[in-house]
Design a protein around this motif. Sequence first.
Motif, PDB file in Angstrom:
ATOM      1  N   LEU A   1      -2.481   0.817 -49.106  1.00  0.00           N
ATOM      2  CA  LEU A   1      -1.697   1.680 -48.229  1.00  0.00           C
ATOM      3  C   LEU A   1      -2.252   1.620 -46.811  1.00  0.00           C
ATOM      4  N   ASN A   2      -1.359   1.727 -45.829  1.00  0.00           N
ATOM      5  CA  ASN A   2      -1.827   1.871 -44.459  1.00  0.00           C
ATOM      6  C   ASN A   2      -2.057   3.358 -44.155  1.00  0.00           C
ATOM      7  N   HIS A   3      -2.491   3.674 -42.925  1.00  0.00           N
ATOM      8  CA  HIS A   3      -2.842   5.059 -42.608  1.00  0.00           C
ATOM      9  C   HIS A   3      -1.630   5.991 -42.587  1.00  0.00           C
ATOM     10  N   LYS A   4      -0.421   5.408 -42.597  1.00  0.00           N
ATOM     11  CA  LYS A   4       0.795   6.216 -42.655  1.00  0.00           C
ATOM     12  C   LYS A   4       1.332   6.360 -44.083  1.00  0.00           C
ATOM     13  N   GLY A   5       0.571   5.824 -45.040  1.00  0.00           N
ATOM     14  CA  GLY A   5       0.989   5.901 -46.431  1.00  0.00           C
ATOM     15  C   GLY A   5       1.939   4.798 -46.846  1.00  0.00           C
ATOM     16  N   GLY A   6       2.256   3.885 -45.927  1.00  0.00           N
ATOM     17  CA  GLY A   6       3.150   2.775 -46.237  1.00  0.00           C
ATOM     18  C   GLY A   6       2.471   1.734 -47.107  1.00  0.00           C
ATOM     19  N   ILE A   7       3.248   1.052 -47.941  1.00  0.00           N
ATOM     20  CA  ILE A   7       2.702   0.089 -48.897  1.00  0.00           C
ATOM     21  C   ILE A   7       2.495  -1.262 -48.231  1.00  0.00           C
ATOM     22  N   VAL A   8       1.240  -1.628 -48.028  1.00  0.00           N
ATOM     23  CA  VAL A   8       0.888  -2.931 -47.455  1.00  0.00           C
ATOM     24  C   VAL A   8       1.151  -4.029 -48.479  1.00  0.00           C
ATOM     25  N   ASP A   9       0.855  -3.740 -49.742  1.00  0.00           N
ATOM     26  CA  ASP A   9       1.140  -4.663 -50.844  1.00  0.00           C
ATOM     27  C   ASP A   9       0.896  -3.927 -52.153  1.00  0.00           C
ATOM     28  N   ASP A  10       1.540  -4.398 -53.225  1.00  0.00           N
ATOM     29  CA  ASP A  10       1.165  -3.932 -54.556  1.00  0.00           C
ATOM     30  C   ASP A  10       0.391  -5.058 -55.218  1.00  0.00           C
ATOM     31  N   LEU A  11      -0.490  -4.719 -56.131  1.00  0.00           N
ATOM     32  CA  LEU A  11      -1.421  -5.720 -56.661  1.00  0.00           C
ATOM     33  C   LEU A  11      -1.945  -5.325 -58.029  1.00  0.00           C
ATOM     34  N   LEU A  12      -2.553  -6.301 -58.689  1.00  0.00           N
ATOM     35  CA  LEU A  12      -3.294  -6.067 -59.922  1.00  0.00           C
ATOM     36  C   LEU A  12      -4.776  -6.240 -59.622  1.00  0.00           C
TER      37      LEU A  12
END
Length: 367
Positions: free
Chosen positions: A89-100
């Motif tokens: 997550l970035n500092h705004k709560g946005g999803i930078v990526d999903d991952l395992l």
Amino acid sequence: MDNLKTSLYQKHKDLGAKIVPFGKYLMPLFYSGVKDEHFNTRNNASVFDVSHMGCVTVKGDDAAVFLNYITSNNVNKLYDSKIQYSCFLNHKGGIVDDLLIYMISANEYLLVINSNNIDKDISFMDHYSSNYEVKIKDFSSQISIMALQGPNSKYILNQFLNSCNLEIDLNKLNYYHFYKFKNKLIGDVIVSSTGYTGAGGFEIYVDNNYSNIIWDGLFSKGEEYGLKPAGLAARDTLRLEMGFCLYGNDINENCTPVEANLNFIIDLNKDFLGKDIVHNQISNGCEKKLIAFSLSEKGIPRKGYNILDEEDKVIGEVTSGTMSPSLSKGIGLAYIDVNFINKKCFLDIRGKKNMIIFEKLPFYKKK
């Protein structure tokens, strides 16, 4: 810049696959056809080349603490050979990526990230790593990944591993767990009980030099079990029937895991980037939510199509859509204004209104 090729590219060409650019890579879209590959995965078994995915290791005394800060889930809940779904997550709560996240040991983790985000994710991790005792290494170009999916996967993989003189009990490999081993015939290997199809199966990580051996070996053992190759198109229809999010479509840096209904990968009992935003949305709600829907009439939802209210006001937008092979109807995911959830809404298909039916995931339920 020329597109990259996976170590299995020639196999796809020899099998007559329709090859298309996908991110930086040339990848097989389909072989025999999307519906055939889709149903074969559900009913028998299929192999997907997913070597375009990124593989990054994080090692060091602070590996767990570092990952716990830059991901939404709780890394401390992992143990050796356990896998966790999470997101940056970035500092705004946005999803930078999903991952395992694969826990190799207390000080070593393997991260499997989306192919189009490799450079971005490395920069993201590097940016926040300066205060931690960690080493981040991208070895994506050295690793091949094959997804063996479908109800017959276990029989096929078991026979192949036995032919390599490996006595591994796949019945003991629980979902979201993995085996890591070294073999003189196929090198260093990770076999995980994971997948993106909802059909069950495994993902196999191996050095590029051994990928063709494993591909051929799986097909030599899989013929009697109906094994076929499958491409990205069937992978997409399969994942959408399960309601799995696709980065760039259903999740991105402009949406939070709360808005994407990914609360199950959020742990508020720790500190992490964007926590204040996420916590506020969990406590007070948010303006938009990702919903699942089907169409009441014949039609196919497409990314970018608008969702309308009864007065033709735009209240949402489709992020993923397809004609479901299993259900024979149009299905999709869309972000809509939360005030209109479970109310009368319509999909705008080139000026024609098609009423949507709100659905609970997954769309496809195993019989």
